[in-house]
Design a protein around this motif. Structure first.
Motif, PDB file in Angstrom:
ATOM      1  N   LEU A   1       7.712  12.895   8.965  1.00 31.23           N
ATOM      2  CA  LEU A   1       7.390  12.464   7.611  1.00 31.23           C
ATOM      3  C   LEU A   1       8.053  13.386   6.603  1.00 31.23           C
ATOM      4  O   LEU A   1       8.005  14.602   6.741  1.00 31.23           O
ATOM      5  CB  LEU A   1       5.879  12.481   7.398  1.00 31.23           C
ATOM      6  CG  LEU A   1       5.409  12.175   5.981  1.00 31.23           C
ATOM      7  CD1 LEU A   1       5.652  10.712   5.645  1.00 31.23           C
ATOM      8  CD2 LEU A   1       3.942  12.532   5.822  1.00 31.23           C
ATOM      9  N   VAL A   2       8.640  12.801   5.583  1.00 27.10           N
ATOM     10  CA  VAL A   2       9.203  13.567   4.473  1.00 27.10           C
ATOM     11  C   VAL A   2       8.238  13.545   3.294  1.00 27.10           C
ATOM     12  O   VAL A   2       7.878  14.582   2.749  1.00 27.10           O
ATOM     13  CB  VAL A   2      10.565  12.999   4.045  1.00 27.10           C
ATOM     14  CG1 VAL A   2      11.104  13.754   2.823  1.00 27.10           C
ATOM     15  CG2 VAL A   2      11.559  13.063   5.202  1.00 27.10           C
ATOM     16  N   ALA A   3       7.810  12.342   2.913  1.00 25.52           N
ATOM     17  CA  ALA A   3       6.911  12.206   1.770  1.00 25.52           C
ATOM     18  C   ALA A   3       6.273  10.838   1.804  1.00 25.52           C
ATOM     19  O   ALA A   3       6.852   9.885   2.321  1.00 25.52           O
ATOM     20  CB  ALA A   3       7.656  12.407   0.456  1.00 25.52           C
ATOM     21  N   THR A   4       5.075  10.749   1.247  1.00 23.92           N
ATOM     22  CA  THR A   4       4.401   9.467   1.136  1.00 23.92           C
ATOM     23  C   THR A   4       3.776   9.347  -0.237  1.00 23.92           C
ATOM     24  O   THR A   4       3.463  10.359  -0.881  1.00 23.92           O
ATOM     25  CB  THR A   4       3.338   9.311   2.234  1.00 23.92           C
ATOM     26  OG1 THR A   4       2.783   8.003   2.172  1.00 23.92           O
ATOM     27  CG2 THR A   4       2.215  10.320   2.069  1.00 23.92           C
ATOM     28  N   ILE A   5       3.611   8.114  -0.695  1.00 25.35           N
ATOM     29  CA  ILE A   5       3.017   7.876  -2.000  1.00 25.35           C
ATOM     30  C   ILE A   5       2.130   6.643  -1.911  1.00 25.35           C
ATOM     31  O   ILE A   5       2.513   5.620  -1.340  1.00 25.35           O
ATOM     32  CB  ILE A   5       4.111   7.701  -3.088  1.00 25.35           C
ATOM     33  CG1 ILE A   5       3.492   7.541  -4.472  1.00 25.35           C
ATOM     34  CG2 ILE A   5       5.062   6.546  -2.762  1.00 25.35           C
ATOM     35  CD1 ILE A   5       4.516   7.648  -5.609  1.00 25.35           C
ATOM     36  N   SER A   6       0.932   6.752  -2.459  1.00 29.40           N
ATOM     37  CA  SER A   6       0.017   5.624  -2.473  1.00 29.40           C
ATOM     38  C   SER A   6       0.362   4.700  -3.630  1.00 29.40           C
ATOM     39  O   SER A   6       1.152   5.049  -4.512  1.00 29.40           O
ATOM     40  CB  SER A   6      -1.419   6.122  -2.615  1.00 29.40           C
ATOM     41  OG  SER A   6      -1.624   6.651  -3.927  1.00 29.40           O
ATOM     42  N   SER A   7      -0.251   3.530  -3.651  1.00 30.86           N
ATOM     43  CA  SER A   7      -0.022   2.609  -4.757  1.00 30.86           C
ATOM     44  C   SER A   7      -0.551   3.184  -6.061  1.00 30.86           C
ATOM     45  O   SER A   7      -0.094   2.806  -7.138  1.00 30.86           O
ATOM     46  CB  SER A   7      -0.672   1.255  -4.476  1.00 30.86           C
ATOM     47  OG  SER A   7      -2.061   1.415  -4.248  1.00 30.86           O
ATOM     48  N   GLY A   8      -1.470   4.127  -5.972  1.00 36.50           N
ATOM     49  CA  GLY A   8      -2.007   4.796  -7.151  1.00 36.50           C
ATOM     50  C   GLY A   8      -1.210   6.006  -7.588  1.00 36.50           C
ATOM     51  O   GLY A   8      -1.536   6.647  -8.586  1.00 36.50           O
TER      52      GLY A   8
ATOM     53  N   GLY B   1       0.842  -1.191   0.000  1.00 36.97           N
ATOM     54  CA  GLY B   1       0.000   0.000   0.000  1.00 36.97           C
ATOM     55  C   GLY B   1       0.877   1.240   0.000  1.00 36.97           C
ATOM     56  O   GLY B   1       1.873   1.311  -0.722  1.00 36.97           O
ATOM     57  N   HIS B   2       0.569   2.206   0.856  1.00 37.34           N
ATOM     58  CA  HIS B   2       1.371   3.415   0.914  1.00 37.34           C
ATOM     59  C   HIS B   2       2.828   3.088   1.244  1.00 37.34           C
ATOM     60  O   HIS B   2       3.112   2.186   2.031  1.00 37.34           O
ATOM     61  CB  HIS B   2       0.839   4.359   1.999  1.00 37.34           C
ATOM     62  CG  HIS B   2      -0.348   5.162   1.579  1.00 37.34           C
ATOM     63  ND1 HIS B   2      -1.604   4.612   1.447  1.00 37.34           N
ATOM     64  CD2 HIS B   2      -0.473   6.473   1.250  1.00 37.34           C
ATOM     65  CE1 HIS B   2      -2.448   5.557   1.064  1.00 37.34           C
ATOM     66  NE2 HIS B   2      -1.795   6.699   0.930  1.00 37.34           N
ATOM     67  N   MET B   3       3.715   3.820   0.610  1.00 42.06           N
ATOM     68  CA  MET B   3       5.132   3.788   0.969  1.00 42.06           C
ATOM     69  C   MET B   3       5.535   5.213   1.311  1.00 42.06           C
ATOM     70  O   MET B   3       4.966   6.180   0.764  1.00 42.06           O
ATOM     71  CB  MET B   3       5.979   3.238  -0.169  1.00 42.06           C
ATOM     72  CG  MET B   3       5.636   1.800  -0.523  1.00 42.06           C
ATOM     73  SD  MET B   3       6.703   1.078  -1.774  1.00 42.06           S
ATOM     74  CE  MET B   3       8.208   0.793  -0.813  1.00 42.06           C
TER      75      MET B   3
ATOM     76  N   CYS C   1       3.075   0.212   4.051  1.00 42.42           N
ATOM     77  CA  CYS C   1       1.852  -0.365   4.601  1.00 42.42           C
ATOM     78  C   CYS C   1       1.491  -1.629   3.848  1.00 42.42           C
ATOM     79  O   CYS C   1       1.719  -1.723   2.647  1.00 42.42           O
ATOM     80  CB  CYS C   1       0.679   0.611   4.458  1.00 42.42           C
ATOM     81  SG  CYS C   1       0.907   2.217   5.219  1.00 42.42           S
ATOM     82  N   ARG C   2       0.878  -2.564   4.547  1.00 42.93           N
ATOM     83  CA  ARG C   2       0.387  -3.761   3.875  1.00 42.93           C
ATOM     84  C   ARG C   2      -0.773  -3.425   2.964  1.00 42.93           C
ATOM     85  O   ARG C   2      -0.942  -4.038   1.920  1.00 42.93           O
ATOM     86  CB  ARG C   2      -0.079  -4.788   4.910  1.00 42.93           C
ATOM     87  CG  ARG C   2       1.011  -5.593   5.555  1.00 42.93           C
ATOM     88  CD  ARG C   2       0.417  -6.797   6.263  1.00 42.93           C
ATOM     89  NE  ARG C   2      -0.454  -6.370   7.359  1.00 42.93           N
ATOM     90  CZ  ARG C   2      -0.050  -6.289   8.614  1.00 42.93           C
ATOM     91  NH1 ARG C   2       1.190  -6.599   8.942  1.00 42.93           N
ATOM     92  NH2 ARG C   2      -0.883  -5.915   9.562  1.00 42.93           N
TER      93      ARG C   2
ATOM     94  N   HIS D   1       0.332   3.506  11.056  1.00 38.71           N
ATOM     95  CA  HIS D   1      -0.263   2.878   9.869  1.00 38.71           C
ATOM     96  C   HIS D   1       0.757   2.032   9.109  1.00 38.71           C
ATOM     97  O   HIS D   1       0.381   1.139   8.365  1.00 38.71           O
ATOM     98  CB  HIS D   1      -0.823   3.938   8.921  1.00 38.71           C
ATOM     99  CG  HIS D   1      -2.119   4.543   9.363  1.00 38.71           C
ATOM    100  ND1 HIS D   1      -2.194   5.727  10.042  1.00 38.71           N
ATOM    101  CD2 HIS D   1      -3.395   4.107   9.224  1.00 38.71           C
ATOM    102  CE1 HIS D   1      -3.448   6.018  10.301  1.00 38.71           C
ATOM    103  NE2 HIS D   1      -4.210   5.049   9.827  1.00 38.71           N
ATOM    104  N   TYR D   2       2.016   2.354   9.292  1.00 34.07           N
ATOM    105  CA  TYR D   2       3.053   1.679   8.514  1.00 34.07           C
ATOM    106  C   TYR D   2       3.473   0.387   9.201  1.00 34.07           C
ATOM    107  O   TYR D   2       3.862   0.397  10.369  1.00 34.07           O
ATOM    108  CB  TYR D   2       4.235   2.611   8.289  1.00 34.07           C
ATOM    109  CG  TYR D   2       3.872   3.778   7.394  1.00 34.07           C
ATOM    110  CD1 TYR D   2       3.449   4.990   7.929  1.00 34.07           C
ATOM    111  CD2 TYR D   2       3.902   3.643   6.007  1.00 34.07           C
ATOM    112  CE1 TYR D   2       3.078   6.051   7.111  1.00 34.07           C
ATOM    113  CE2 TYR D   2       3.542   4.700   5.175  1.00 34.07           C
ATOM    114  CZ  TYR D   2       3.118   5.897   5.742  1.00 34.07           C
ATOM    115  OH  TYR D   2       2.750   6.934   4.918  1.00 34.07           O
TER     116      TYR D   2
END
Length: 125
Positions: free
Chosen positions: A47-54, A32-34, A98-99, A111-112
């Protein structure tokens, strides 16, 4: 056993660019999110940055316009391209994943599910 392994840290001069990589192993599904977090000496992890699977992204204000997060879902790999670095970017950078995916981009550390060991980025003055 799922493992996240970061690489690419090092010493950078002001204004330089650096690219961090995070590779997941021991996994047979798309994460999921990384995200990338960092912890500077004497400070809390942030947090620096997050990206979803989309491909939806969220950045900390301090890195907007300078850092870019990206990922390859097939390889369960994420990158953090850092440009115009300064000494204030000095920190240990951690990859997290995230799973599952979430609707919101504003996730908490809890969440991670998976965390890497971290890679040191040191900006010289």
């Amino acid at each position: 056993q799922v493992q996240l392994v970061e690489s690419g840290g090092g010493l950078v001069q002001p204004g330089d660019s650096l690219r961090l990589s995070c590779a997941a192993s021991g996994i047979s599904f798309t994460l999921g999110h990384m995200a990338w977090y960092r912890q500077a000496p004497g400070k809390q992890r942030e947090l620096v940055a997050t990206i979803s699977s989309g491909g939806n992204t969220l950045y900390a204000y301090s890195v907007q316009g300078r850092f870019t997060i990206s990922r390859n879902n097939a390889q369960n790999t994420a990158w953090l391209q850092m440009s115009r670095q300064s000494v204030t970017d000095t920190a240990v950078y951690y990859c997290a994943a995230c799973r599952r995916s979430y609707t919101s981009q504003r996730l908490r550390e809890s969440h991670y599910d998976y965390w890497g060991q971290g890679t040191q980025v040191t900006g010289s003055s």
